[in-house]
Scaffold this active site. Structure first.
Site, short mmCIF file in Angstrom:
data_model
loop_
_atom_site.label_atom_id
_atom_site.label_comp_id
_atom_site.label_asym_id
_atom_site.label_seq_id
_atom_site.Cartn_x
_atom_site.Cartn_y
_atom_site.Cartn_z
N ASP A 70 31.59 33.80 -1.51
CA ASP A 70 30.33 34.54 -1.52
C ASP A 70 29.53 34.03 -2.72
O ASP A 70 29.97 34.15 -3.87
CB ASP A 70 30.60 36.04 -1.65
CG ASP A 70 29.33 36.87 -1.55
OD1 ASP A 70 28.26 36.37 -1.95
OD2 ASP A 70 29.41 38.02 -1.09
N ASN A 97 21.32 25.69 0.92
CA ASN A 97 20.79 26.07 2.24
C ASN A 97 20.97 27.56 2.54
O ASN A 97 20.16 28.16 3.25
CB ASN A 97 21.51 25.23 3.32
CG ASN A 97 21.29 25.78 4.70
OD1 ASN A 97 20.23 25.62 5.30
ND2 ASN A 97 22.30 26.48 5.22
N TYR A 163 11.71 37.77 0.49
CA TYR A 163 12.23 36.48 0.97
C TYR A 163 11.26 35.37 0.58
O TYR A 163 11.66 34.34 0.02
CB TYR A 163 12.40 36.54 2.49
CG TYR A 163 12.73 35.23 3.14
CD1 TYR A 163 14.00 34.68 3.04
CD2 TYR A 163 11.77 34.52 3.87
CE1 TYR A 163 14.31 33.47 3.65
CE2 TYR A 163 12.06 33.32 4.48
CZ TYR A 163 13.33 32.79 4.37
OH TYR A 163 13.62 31.59 4.97
N GLY A 164 9.96 35.58 0.85
CA GLY A 164 8.96 34.57 0.53
C GLY A 164 8.89 34.28 -0.97
O GLY A 164 8.72 33.13 -1.39
N ALA A 165 9.06 35.34 -1.77
CA ALA A 165 9.03 35.14 -3.22
C ALA A 165 10.20 34.27 -3.68
O ALA A 165 10.04 33.39 -4.53
CB ALA A 165 9.06 36.51 -3.93
N LYS A 167 11.73 31.99 -1.89
CA LYS A 167 11.54 30.61 -1.42
C LYS A 167 10.42 29.91 -2.20
O LYS A 167 10.49 28.71 -2.46
CB LYS A 167 11.23 30.61 0.08
CG LYS A 167 12.41 31.06 0.94
CD LYS A 167 13.60 30.12 0.79
CE LYS A 167 14.70 30.42 1.77
NZ LYS A 167 15.84 29.48 1.67
N1 LIG Z 1 15.69 29.40 11.02
C1 LIG Z 1 14.44 29.35 10.59
O1 LIG Z 1 13.50 29.58 11.37
C2 LIG Z 1 14.15 29.02 9.15
C3 LIG Z 1 12.81 28.81 8.81
C4 LIG Z 1 12.51 28.48 7.50
C5 LIG Z 1 13.52 28.36 6.56
N2 LIG Z 1 14.82 28.57 6.92
C6 LIG Z 1 15.84 28.43 5.88
O2 LIG Z 1 16.84 27.54 6.32
C7 LIG Z 1 18.10 27.91 5.74
C8 LIG Z 1 19.14 28.07 6.82
O3 LIG Z 1 18.69 29.04 7.72
P1 LIG Z 1 19.32 29.24 9.17
O4 LIG Z 1 18.21 29.59 10.06
O5 LIG Z 1 20.23 28.13 9.49
O6 LIG Z 1 20.08 30.63 8.89
P2 LIG Z 1 21.59 31.11 9.05
O7 LIG Z 1 22.18 30.44 10.24
O8 LIG Z 1 21.55 32.58 8.96
O9 LIG Z 1 22.26 30.49 7.77
C9 LIG Z 1 22.40 31.13 6.56
C10 LIG Z 1 23.79 30.83 6.08
O10 LIG Z 1 23.93 31.33 4.75
C11 LIG Z 1 25.22 31.87 4.60
N3 LIG Z 1 25.19 32.88 3.58
C12 LIG Z 1 24.39 33.97 3.49
N4 LIG Z 1 24.67 34.69 2.42
C13 LIG Z 1 25.69 34.05 1.78
C14 LIG Z 1 26.44 34.32 0.61
N5 LIG Z 1 26.22 35.39 -0.16
N6 LIG Z 1 27.41 33.44 0.25
C15 LIG Z 1 27.67 32.36 1.00
N7 LIG Z 1 26.98 32.05 2.12
C16 LIG Z 1 26.01 32.90 2.50
C17 LIG Z 1 25.55 32.45 5.99
O11 LIG Z 1 26.95 32.45 6.24
P3 LIG Z 1 27.90 33.74 6.04
O12 LIG Z 1 27.12 34.91 6.55
O13 LIG Z 1 29.12 33.40 6.81
O14 LIG Z 1 28.16 33.79 4.57
C18 LIG Z 1 24.87 31.46 6.93
O15 LIG Z 1 25.78 30.46 7.35
C19 LIG Z 1 17.84 29.19 4.95
O16 LIG Z 1 17.63 28.85 3.59
C20 LIG Z 1 16.56 29.72 5.55
O17 LIG Z 1 15.84 30.51 4.65
C21 LIG Z 1 15.16 28.89 8.21
#
Ligand SMILES: NC(=O)c1ccc[n+]([C@@H]2O[C@H](COP(=O)([O-])OP(=O)(O)OC[C@H]3O[C@@H](n4cnc5c(N)ncnc54)[C@H](OP(=O)(O)O)[C@@H]3O)[C@@H](O)[C@H]2O)c1
Length: 262
Positions: A70, A97, A163-165, A167
């Protein structure tokens, strides 16, 4: 960091044999990035809280290992850095990520949700970068931060203010780390994805109908006519992190099909 091995000339010039850590590597963009890095010849440590999803990322992949951690735990930065060095002996690429998204109108923002987003999306990258810095410096490595296209261009992000803040702050760190980490031989870059079909909507608790409507609206306002795939984003992370990409520093590349320029 006695176990940081000296880089070979081959690794230096081709990118083969490099070592990457991808946080949030069990799902979505993190999974695609870990697999794309592995396909590009890197060895990869994927980090997240869920063993099962991390193992799915690693299944059938050469050189992908998993670490359940975590990121908000106090000892996570040291554990992750040590695990990468113990597994592979070096660290070239650190991909921040992992993130949590907890949408809520501003009047409903709670301390608990604010803290979780700040600790996961902002503080964790800060402390992990600091812990990994000696290893990254030994490899003349690269930090890659995954932000969001939604905060590019001085736009507001109503309903997602915290969230936006986080990023926006990550983009600022990329610029600032380009300067501050340069004496260590380390550079920093960012990738800012637009709406990407990763399953993040389900994990935020949205219904299938809401996700379909949201994605259709996003596709309609995107010049490229569709939402992104995780692989669209992963391709850019891999290229920016490669040795040939080394002159990119302090830059954030927007990968959103043009949505942020209309
Ligand atoms: N999808 C979109 O439309 C989008 C758009 C813009 C930006 N992004 C950015 O792209 C990145 C990936 O997003 P995604 O869409 O692929 O989302 P996602 O599938 O929800 O990925 C987030 C990952 O972070 C892990 N995570 C969360 N909290 C954690 C913690 N405390 N410790 C360790 N791991 C943690 C989660 O795994 P566990 O829950 O298993 O820990 C999950 O695998 C993020 O930074 C997101 O803000 C996504």
């Amino acid at each position: 960091m006695a176990n940081v091995r000296r880089m070979t000339r081959r690794q230096d010039e081709t990118g083969q044999g490099r070592v990457a850590v991808v946080t949030g590597g069990g799902t979505g963009i993190g999974r695609a990035t870990a697999r794309a890095l592995a396909a590009d010849g890197a060895r990869v440590l994927v980090v997240g809280r869920t063993a099962a999803t991390l193992e799915r990322t690693a299944a059938g992949q050469q050189g992908v290992r998993t670490l359940v951690a975590d990121l908000t735990d106090e000892d996570a930065p040291e554990r992750i850095t040590s695990a990468a060095l113990e597994a592979f002996g070096r660290l070239d690429v650190l991909v921040h990520n992992a993130a949590v998204v907890l949408p809520e109108p501003f009047g409903a923002v709670t301390r608990e949700h604010a803290r979780l987003q700040v600790e996961t999306n902002l503080l964790a990258p800060v402390l992990l970068t600091r812990a990994a810095l000696p290893a990254l410096a030994a490899a003349r490595g690269t930090v890659v931060a995954v932000g969001t296209a939604a905060v590019q261009g001085r736009r507001a992000f109503a309903g997602m203010s915290l969230y936006g803040a986080t990023k926006t702050a990550l983009d600022f760190l990329v610029r600032t780390w380009a300067v501050e980490l340069a004496p260590w031989g380390v550079r920093a870059v960012g990738v800012a994805p637009g709406e990407t079909d990763t399953g993040i909507g389900e994990r935020m608790g949205w219904s299938a109908a809401d996700i379909a409507r949201y994605q259709a609206e996003a596709a309609a306002r995107t010049p490229s006519g569709r939402v992104g795939r995780p692989e669209d984003v992963a391709w850019w992370v891999v290229r920016l992190a490669r040795p040939e990409g080394a002159y990119a520093n302090g830059a954030v590349v927007t990968v959103d099909g043009g949505a942020s320029v209309v």
